[in-house]
Design an enzyme around this catalytic site. Sequence first.
Site, mmCIF file in Angstrom:
data_model
loop_
_atom_site.group_PDB
_atom_site.id
_atom_site.type_symbol
_atom_site.label_atom_id
_atom_site.label_comp_id
_atom_site.label_asym_id
_atom_site.label_seq_id
_atom_site.Cartn_x
_atom_site.Cartn_y
_atom_site.Cartn_z
ATOM 1 N N GLU A 33 20.969 30.837 -34.517
ATOM 2 C CA GLU A 33 20.706 31.266 -35.888
ATOM 3 C C GLU A 33 21.975 31.521 -36.689
ATOM 4 O O GLU A 33 21.938 32.170 -37.737
ATOM 5 C CB GLU A 33 19.803 32.501 -35.866
ATOM 6 C CG GLU A 33 18.467 32.184 -35.202
ATOM 7 C CD GLU A 33 17.526 33.366 -35.130
ATOM 8 O OE1 GLU A 33 17.911 34.464 -35.584
ATOM 9 O OE2 GLU A 33 16.408 33.193 -34.630
ATOM 10 N N LYS B 209 5.642 35.095 -39.914
ATOM 11 C CA LYS B 209 6.124 33.762 -39.562
ATOM 12 C C LYS B 209 4.982 32.774 -39.777
ATOM 13 O O LYS B 209 3.953 32.854 -39.110
ATOM 14 C CB LYS B 209 6.583 33.709 -38.103
ATOM 15 C CG LYS B 209 7.796 34.574 -37.788
ATOM 16 C CD LYS B 209 8.087 34.556 -36.285
ATOM 17 C CE LYS B 209 9.340 35.343 -35.947
ATOM 18 N NZ LYS B 209 9.547 35.434 -34.475
#
Length: 428
Positions: A205, A338
């Site tokens: 990330e 999400k």
Amino acid sequence: MLKSVIENVHALEIFDSRGNPTVEVHVTLSNGVVGKAEVPSGASTGENEAVELRDGGSRLGGKGVSKAVNNVNTEINDALKGMDPFDQPKIDQTMIDLDGTPNKGRLGANAILGVSMATAVAAANANRQPLYRYLGGIDLEMPQTFHNVINGGEHADNGIDIQEFMITPIAKTSFRDGFEKIVNVYHTLKKVLEDMGYETGLGDEGGFAPNMKNSEEALKALHESIIKAGYKPGEDIGIACDCAASYFYNKEDGKYHLEGKVLTDDELAAYYDKLLDEFPELMSMEDPYDENDVEGMVKFTATHKDRIQIVLDDFICTNPALLKKAIKEGAGNASLIKLNQIGTVTETLETIRMSRKNGYNTMISHRSGETGDTFIADLAVAINGGQLKTGAPARSERVEKYNRLLEIEEELGKGERLAFFPDDVDHD
């Protein structure tokens, strides 16, 4: 003038930021307008997430998505042709019914979500509206952003068990000003880590993945970096953690195996208290207990909900039914959102509405396997006063989202966003 309807739905196999296959979908309307979406994929996944359909076999390590792509191009395309693209709930319910499973496992959540997102984009384009306006209406705010700058757990090959260490701008300011502060701390952190003798390779990330001994060392590095960058910890910049406790929970003995220690629920809470006492700028914890450790999560919430934000990820998997259960049990005070955990835009918005109605904060999230798609940036603005985590200010698939937010702020012409944990947000 005739109303536009869905003319064609087409998918193809593309690749995400980890080099794994994923699904891209194009929805074409009868007036020629097109909406495109690319589906993300997670490395650490909850047991109750909607199911990605992978091909199996030897091709691409079994991770190919040609079956999901084919389902879009055949069954889903046939079912949605001629439908109203502005009726998102009906579009999504049609695909859910067509799939016929409780977890979208037959057609694939990756297939269904790609179509759901692309339909929303097509409808916004047909309305000549930006996506955030189409999804959110008039009352809009820039989100509070959380940036994963030290990676551990499933996101990095190092000795840190806690998965993410994030920084967030907490002073009332413009998004641009807050983001510039984050960038400054990020670059300062690299120098601090180098001075400590650590390598500064990047995790999935965009955060650094130093081979540190424990989480305290990571927090000390962040604390020092905030100060060296010229800011005050807890006033200008805060810290947040994604504990992802399911990945150091041992089902056999029912205890948490964390950094060489074996801890009970109460001992884990004491460990977290030590971190909170040492680092008062630590303001948010995600998944501090295993997704099935209801007793531990509820007890921790009861004792800590007024001290920190407790974000539920694997515990609810963006699922309205699981969130309803968590609310009833008294678990957490914030929901992680999400899109690919639940698999449709409609169900995602339902979870957000339920969270707000019950006083839970909402944090929109990326996945570790991302693309250049910026849907979640628009969604974070659309929900008005929400939060967003989408990685470090590095790696293009992460920075694309932040650049999109800079564009949106320019369009909105607003110079101030909500402060951390606003108490004036209307949760109804």
